[in-house]
Scaffold this motif. Structure first.
Motif, mmCIF file in Angstrom:
data_model
loop_
_atom_site.group_PDB
_atom_site.id
_atom_site.type_symbol
_atom_site.label_atom_id
_atom_site.label_comp_id
_atom_site.label_asym_id
_atom_site.label_seq_id
_atom_site.Cartn_x
_atom_site.Cartn_y
_atom_site.Cartn_z
ATOM 1 N N HIS A 120 52.246 46.736 32.465
ATOM 2 C CA HIS A 120 52.017 45.037 32.983
ATOM 3 C C HIS A 120 50.951 45.130 34.058
ATOM 4 O O HIS A 120 50.719 44.902 35.381
ATOM 5 C CB HIS A 120 52.891 44.087 33.537
ATOM 6 C CG HIS A 120 52.688 42.910 34.384
ATOM 7 N ND1 HIS A 120 53.744 42.553 34.848
ATOM 8 C CD2 HIS A 120 52.632 42.536 33.607
ATOM 9 C CE1 HIS A 120 54.015 41.445 35.311
ATOM 10 N NE2 HIS A 120 52.473 40.860 34.066
ATOM 11 N N THR A 121 49.641 44.016 33.684
ATOM 12 C CA THR A 121 48.485 44.375 34.065
ATOM 13 C C THR A 121 48.051 42.845 34.915
ATOM 14 O O THR A 121 48.836 41.552 34.669
ATOM 15 C CB THR A 121 47.133 44.571 33.722
ATOM 16 O OG1 THR A 121 47.584 45.411 32.684
ATOM 17 C CG2 THR A 121 45.824 44.181 34.113
ATOM 18 N N THR A 122 48.499 42.599 36.235
ATOM 19 C CA THR A 122 48.809 41.988 37.670
ATOM 20 C C THR A 122 47.224 41.757 37.736
ATOM 21 O O THR A 122 47.819 40.102 38.619
ATOM 22 C CB THR A 122 49.515 42.654 38.416
ATOM 23 O OG1 THR A 122 49.085 43.626 39.232
ATOM 24 C CG2 THR A 122 51.213 42.757 37.701
ATOM 25 N N MET A 123 46.214 42.554 37.959
ATOM 26 C CA MET A 123 45.517 41.771 38.400
ATOM 27 C C MET A 123 43.752 42.138 37.656
ATOM 28 O O MET A 123 44.368 43.693 37.198
ATOM 29 C CB MET A 123 45.185 41.835 39.870
ATOM 30 C CG MET A 123 43.919 41.399 40.432
ATOM 31 S SD MET A 123 42.257 42.432 40.906
ATOM 32 C CE MET A 123 42.635 43.737 41.823
ATOM 33 N N ILE A 124 42.712 41.934 37.581
ATOM 34 C CA ILE A 124 41.590 42.594 36.589
ATOM 35 C C ILE A 124 40.907 41.632 37.656
ATOM 36 O O ILE A 124 40.470 40.143 37.837
ATOM 37 C CB ILE A 124 41.637 42.377 35.153
ATOM 38 C CG1 ILE A 124 42.233 42.614 34.335
ATOM 39 C CG2 ILE A 124 40.371 42.550 34.814
ATOM 40 C CD1 ILE A 124 41.899 42.636 32.744
ATOM 41 N N TYR A 125 40.082 42.634 38.505
ATOM 42 C CA TYR A 125 38.465 42.253 38.077
ATOM 43 C C TYR A 125 37.538 42.728 37.473
ATOM 44 O O TYR A 125 37.348 43.947 37.341
ATOM 45 C CB TYR A 125 38.269 42.423 39.642
ATOM 46 C CG TYR A 125 36.463 42.986 40.248
ATOM 47 C CD1 TYR A 125 35.924 41.509 40.330
ATOM 48 C CD2 TYR A 125 35.863 43.853 40.517
ATOM 49 C CE1 TYR A 125 35.208 41.007 40.877
ATOM 50 C CE2 TYR A 125 34.314 43.905 41.210
ATOM 51 C CZ TYR A 125 33.963 42.645 41.688
ATOM 52 O OH TYR A 125 33.093 42.269 41.657
ATOM 53 N N PRO A 126 36.612 41.948 36.846
ATOM 54 C CA PRO A 126 36.277 42.629 35.442
ATOM 55 C C PRO A 126 34.493 43.267 36.197
ATOM 56 O O PRO A 126 34.094 44.004 35.758
ATOM 57 C CB PRO A 126 35.347 41.574 35.421
ATOM 58 C CG PRO A 126 35.557 40.270 35.256
ATOM 59 C CD PRO A 126 36.714 40.828 36.989
#
Length: 199
Positions: A120-126
């Protein structure tokens, strides 16, 4: 030459140590003996730094792209979602399975395995790369394991923070590939923790 190898090894080990894993339920030993996982990916309630929601992030990025070139905003939104199956998930699966070269443990989508591993990915900073200036992608993930079909009975859960991509030598101009690099780093850290705690 030896110094270069030493520096590379040091950087690699430092990268793995940077991945923080906080066990929130169960123990690593609960995974001992499990040789195959049905892996599922969850992106619900995803947060993006500096934005109140994923929807706000997409709205902003689409508007900026359409201002420069009409129609490119929609393409960005489509790739933002399609990159998950095209880049993130395959890189995680490939890296995880490659780390267990003898096939002692493997993950596979829709495998019918007895246990399910939920990423479960809860945060993405691209991150970004505009040539002279770039910044690595980052992730935060909640990993959980449960018997397939029984998601309410979690036997193990851990929160991973400080997962940072390494930039693919600076040739990571595509946001999907930048983010996928962080999933590679995550898979490496996870397999290291699993192996270390389940010898």
């Amino acid at each position: 030459m030896k110094n270069l190898f030493f520096i590379a090894a040091l950087l690699f080990s430092t990268t793995l140590l940077a991945q923080k894993a906080k066990v929130t339920k169960g123990d690593w030993e609960n995974l001992k003996g499990i040789t195959e996982y049905n892996v599922v990916f969850d992106y619900s309630n995803l947060s993006i730094p500096k934005y109140d929601s994923e929807e706000e992030f997409l709205k902003d990025k689409m508007a900026k792209r359409d201002e420069k070139e009409p129609g490119t905003g929609k393409k960005f939104k489509e790739s933002w979602f399609s990159d998950r199956e095209e880049y993130y998930e395959p890189r995680f699966i490939e890296t995880f399975n490659d780390r267990y070269k003898d096939g002692a443990v493997k993950v596979e989508k829709d495998s019918g395995a007895e246990y399910t591993m939920k990423v479960h990915t809860t945060m993405i900073y691209p991150g970004y790369n505009i040539g002279l200036v770039r910044h690595n992608s980052k992730l935060e993930v909640t990993l959980s394991v449960y018997k397939t079909g029984e998601p309410e009975n979690v036997i193990f859960s851990a929160d991973y923070t400080k997962i940072e991509g390494q930039g693919n030598g600076g040739y990571d101009f595509n946001s999907g590939q930048r983010i996928a690099d962080a999933y590679i780093i995550f898979a490496r850290a996870l397999t290291k923790h699993m192996y270390k705690n389940n010898k």
